[in-house]
Write an enzyme that holds these catalytic residues in place. Sequence first.
Site, PDB file in Angstrom:
ATOM      1  N   HIS A  44      -0.442  -1.208  -7.761  1.00  0.00           N
ATOM      2  CA  HIS A  44       0.526  -0.434  -8.666  1.00  0.00           C
ATOM      3  C   HIS A  44       0.629  -1.286  -9.776  1.00  0.00           C
ATOM      4  O   HIS A  44       1.643  -1.825  -9.973  1.00  0.00           O
ATOM      5  CB  HIS A  44       1.648   0.102  -7.896  1.00  0.00           C
ATOM      6  CG  HIS A  44       2.439   1.006  -8.452  1.00  0.00           C
ATOM      7  ND1 HIS A  44       3.384   1.744  -7.952  1.00  0.00           N
ATOM      8  CD2 HIS A  44       2.928   1.055  -9.929  1.00  0.00           C
ATOM      9  CE1 HIS A  44       3.917   2.655  -8.757  1.00  0.00           C
ATOM     10  NE2 HIS A  44       3.774   1.969 -10.029  1.00  0.00           N
ATOM     11  N   GLU A  71      -2.115   3.229  -8.151  1.00  0.00           N
ATOM     12  CA  GLU A  71      -0.737   3.967  -8.426  1.00  0.00           C
ATOM     13  C   GLU A  71      -0.124   3.488  -9.671  1.00  0.00           C
ATOM     14  O   GLU A  71      -0.375   2.465 -10.317  1.00  0.00           O
ATOM     15  CB  GLU A  71       0.258   3.656  -7.378  1.00  0.00           C
ATOM     16  CG  GLU A  71      -0.041   4.080  -5.938  1.00  0.00           C
ATOM     17  CD  GLU A  71       1.031   3.802  -5.048  1.00  0.00           C
ATOM     18  OE1 GLU A  71       0.858   4.255  -3.673  1.00  0.00           O
ATOM     19  OE2 GLU A  71       1.833   2.758  -5.267  1.00  0.00           O
ATOM     20  N   HIS A 191       6.461   4.168   1.003  1.00  0.00           N
ATOM     21  CA  HIS A 191       7.702   3.432   0.698  1.00  0.00           C
ATOM     22  C   HIS A 191       8.552   3.494   1.686  1.00  0.00           C
ATOM     23  O   HIS A 191       9.362   4.208   2.332  1.00  0.00           O
ATOM     24  CB  HIS A 191       8.399   4.600  -0.543  1.00  0.00           C
ATOM     25  CG  HIS A 191       9.298   3.577  -1.343  1.00  0.00           C
ATOM     26  ND1 HIS A 191       8.940   3.007  -2.480  1.00  0.00           N
ATOM     27  CD2 HIS A 191      10.589   3.019  -1.231  1.00  0.00           C
ATOM     28  CE1 HIS A 191       9.937   2.352  -2.955  1.00  0.00           C
ATOM     29  NE2 HIS A 191      10.847   2.239  -2.254  1.00  0.00           N
TER      30      HIS A 191
END
Length: 238
Positions: A44, A71, A191
């Site tokens: 990410h 991401e 998450h």
Amino acid sequence: MMTKLSVNINKIATLRNARGGNSPDLLEVAKDIQKFGAQGITIHPRPDERHIRYQDARDLKPIVYTEFNIEGNPQHNFMDLVLECKPTQVTLVPDAIGAITSSAGWDTKNNQDYLTDVIAEFKRNGIRTSIFVDPKLEMIEAAKKTGTDRIELYTEEFAHQFSLGNKTGIEPYVKAAVFANELELGINAGHDLSLDNIKFFKDNIPNLLEVSIGHALICEALYLGLDNVVNMYLNKLK
């Protein structure tokens, strides 16, 4: 069905960057994680490159032989990077500039036209798309209209409720998953998923295709070892 494990290696990059050298070696860690059995590598990159650098994405491309998931917020530099690297999957996350970590899913109703255009560009280039969303039916319905292949359920609230002993916190996610299945959307999740909560989550979410786990997995590996932890997750995801 076994849910695939994609390991987010941002925290490895954070540790490397702390000393300005190349230890730990991000590329070697990615190779090892795949060798240990993980079915994907997630990164990410953020605009300030405080952990994953854009060059890391380019360097990882030839060595990630499992699923490569990038991401991020689809701003110009991010889109250019994804189109250059052509990963297996791009996960669109509405991060604000300077955000410490992801804190919410997309408002897919108000951003529908924008997301539709972005997703069309990625799909023209053969890249599977996923949208980071909260477990809200109206947001999942609007996500479907963008043409995305998958959604990624934002699981922070589930993890928080589970840590308090409230297992009913899974209920909005079950409803969201059932609805996504009806719409023929693939389901990912991520998450704050951890060894403590991953099996309960997986066992209750129908047709969960993939989880992306980084922070918890790397923290757990400090005590239990990276090879061991990857395989502990794989066993819980069977």
